[in-house]
Scaffold this active site. Structure first.
Site, PDB file in Angstrom:
ATOM      1  N   ASN A  41       0.844  -1.200   0.000  1.00  0.00           N
ATOM      2  CA  ASN A  41       0.000   0.000   0.000  1.00  0.00           C
ATOM      3  C   ASN A  41       0.876   1.246   0.000  1.00  0.00           C
ATOM      4  O   ASN A  41       1.952   1.275   0.612  1.00  0.00           O
ATOM      5  CB  ASN A  41      -0.992   0.000   1.167  1.00  0.00           C
ATOM      6  CG  ASN A  41      -0.351  -0.170   2.521  1.00  0.00           C
ATOM      7  OD1 ASN A  41       0.683  -0.800   2.659  1.00  0.00           O
ATOM      8  ND2 ASN A  41      -0.976   0.399   3.546  1.00  0.00           N
ATOM      9  N   ILE A  42       0.396   2.258  -0.697  1.00  0.00           N
ATOM     10  CA  ILE A  42       1.127   3.523  -0.812  1.00  0.00           C
ATOM     11  C   ILE A  42       0.137   4.631  -0.465  1.00  0.00           C
ATOM     12  O   ILE A  42      -0.788   4.911  -1.244  1.00  0.00           O
ATOM     13  CB  ILE A  42       1.680   3.715  -2.247  1.00  0.00           C
ATOM     14  CG1 ILE A  42       2.582   2.515  -2.618  1.00  0.00           C
ATOM     15  CG2 ILE A  42       2.451   5.034  -2.351  1.00  0.00           C
ATOM     16  CD1 ILE A  42       2.903   2.402  -4.097  1.00  0.00           C
ATOM     17  N   GLU A  43       0.282   5.174   0.733  1.00  0.00           N
ATOM     18  CA  GLU A  43      -0.697   6.158   1.210  1.00  0.00           C
ATOM     19  C   GLU A  43      -0.388   7.546   0.670  1.00  0.00           C
ATOM     20  O   GLU A  43       0.675   7.805   0.085  1.00  0.00           O
ATOM     21  CB  GLU A  43      -0.734   6.142   2.743  1.00  0.00           C
ATOM     22  CG  GLU A  43      -1.207   4.780   3.242  1.00  0.00           C
ATOM     23  CD  GLU A  43      -1.468   4.702   4.726  1.00  0.00           C
ATOM     24  OE1 GLU A  43      -1.003   5.581   5.485  1.00  0.00           O
ATOM     25  OE2 GLU A  43      -2.156   3.738   5.133  1.00  0.00           O
ATOM     26  N   GLU A  54      -3.034  -4.663  -3.062  1.00  0.00           N
ATOM     27  CA  GLU A  54      -3.540  -5.551  -4.123  1.00  0.00           C
ATOM     28  C   GLU A  54      -3.499  -4.849  -5.476  1.00  0.00           C
ATOM     29  O   GLU A  54      -3.085  -5.415  -6.486  1.00  0.00           O
ATOM     30  CB  GLU A  54      -4.988  -5.958  -3.837  1.00  0.00           C
ATOM     31  CG  GLU A  54      -5.193  -6.727  -2.548  1.00  0.00           C
ATOM     32  CD  GLU A  54      -5.466  -5.833  -1.345  1.00  0.00           C
ATOM     33  OE1 GLU A  54      -4.837  -4.768  -1.214  1.00  0.00           O
ATOM     34  OE2 GLU A  54      -6.317  -6.229  -0.528  1.00  0.00           O
ATOM     35  N   CYS A  90     -10.396  -4.450  -0.083  1.00  0.00           N
ATOM     36  CA  CYS A  90     -11.475  -3.446  -0.084  1.00  0.00           C
ATOM     37  C   CYS A  90     -12.301  -3.596  -1.363  1.00  0.00           C
ATOM     38  O   CYS A  90     -11.919  -4.311  -2.300  1.00  0.00           O
ATOM     39  CB  CYS A  90     -10.894  -2.040   0.028  1.00  0.00           C
ATOM     40  SG  CYS A  90     -10.166  -1.428  -1.506  1.00  0.00           S
ATOM     41  N   CYS A  93     -10.520  -2.789  -4.688  1.00  0.00           N
ATOM     42  CA  CYS A  93      -9.589  -3.846  -5.121  1.00  0.00           C
ATOM     43  C   CYS A  93     -10.351  -5.043  -5.679  1.00  0.00           C
ATOM     44  O   CYS A  93      -9.926  -5.654  -6.659  1.00  0.00           O
ATOM     45  CB  CYS A  93      -8.685  -4.262  -3.968  1.00  0.00           C
ATOM     46  SG  CYS A  93      -7.456  -3.003  -3.562  1.00  0.00           S
TER      47      CYS A  93
HETATM   48  N1  THU Z   1      -5.374  -1.341   2.398  1.00  0.00           N
HETATM   49  C1  THU Z   1      -4.819  -2.176   1.473  1.00  0.00           C
HETATM   50  O1  THU Z   1      -3.641  -2.041   1.116  1.00  0.00           O
HETATM   51  N2  THU Z   1      -5.611  -3.160   0.946  1.00  0.00           N
HETATM   52  C2  THU Z   1      -6.934  -3.305   1.223  1.00  0.00           C
HETATM   53  O2  THU Z   1      -7.645  -3.977   0.488  1.00  0.00           O
HETATM   54  C3  THU Z   1      -7.477  -2.666   2.418  1.00  0.00           C
HETATM   55  C4  THU Z   1      -6.754  -1.413   2.834  1.00  0.00           C
HETATM   56  C5  THU Z   1      -4.547  -0.272   2.950  1.00  0.00           C
HETATM   57  C6  THU Z   1      -4.940   1.105   2.487  1.00  0.00           C
HETATM   58  C7  THU Z   1      -4.424   1.973   3.618  1.00  0.00           C
HETATM   59  O3  THU Z   1      -3.081   2.294   3.354  1.00  0.00           O
HETATM   60  C8  THU Z   1      -4.475   1.072   4.851  1.00  0.00           C
HETATM   61  O4  THU Z   1      -4.639  -0.255   4.354  1.00  0.00           O
HETATM   62  C9  THU Z   1      -5.605   1.401   5.800  1.00  0.00           C
HETATM   63  O5  THU Z   1      -6.801   1.519   5.134  1.00  0.00           O
END
Ligand code: THU
Length: 133
Positions: A41-43, A54, A90, A93
């Site tokens: 994940n890259i916020e 994903e 989520c 995804c």
């Molecule tokens: N996140 C994912 O990487 N995949 C998901 O399907 C659910 C959420 C990440 C996004 C964010 O960086 C962190 O989890 C909290 O929501």
């Protein structure tokens, strides 16, 4: 293969950029030809522009010319530890997965004491998909 996917996903989570949630998500996407693409994940400070692990893995694979996938393994780490309940994919995804995968695509969620396996059809029933066009 599952052991290899676990290793790749945990390692990918360590590369995650998650200064806001501090949840480091890693994914390992297995292609039908045996190749594995990792993702994290890259916020973003805007929050809404955050990219999930994903989708990172899918976009890396697609942009490298791969379009046939058999399974994905996902794990969430916090403070370097695997969560008791790692995140399931989520909705965004799930929909991106459905663009390239059919209902039998396997989704493994690795948590501290369990490995839960779902099909995409279970997580996204009655889906809207390319077959609608
Ligand atoms: N996140 C994912 O990487 N995949 C998901 O399907 C659910 C959420 C990440 C996004 C964010 O960086 C962190 O989890 C909290 O929501």
């Amino acid at each position: 293969m599952i052991e290899k996917l676990k290793q790749i996903a945990v390692n990918a989570a360590k590369g995650s950029y998650a200064p806001y949630s501090k949840c480091c998500v890693g994914a390992a996407l297995l292609c039908k030809n045996g190749e594995v693409f990792s993702g994290c994940n890259i916020e973003n400070a805007s929050f809404s522009l955050t990219n999930c692990a994903e989708r990172t893995a899918f976009f890396k694979a697609i942009s490298s010319g791969q379009k046939d996938f058999s399974e994905i393994l996902i794990v969430t780490l916090k403070d370097g530890e695997i969560l008791e309940n790692s995140f399931a994919p989520c909705g965004a995804c799930r929909q991106v997965m459905r663009e390239f995968c059919s209902d039998d695509f396997k989704i493994h969620v690795l948590s501290k004491n369990s490995l839960k396996t779902f099909t995409l059809g279970e997580l996204l029933p009655q889906s809207f998909s390319p077959e609608n066009f």
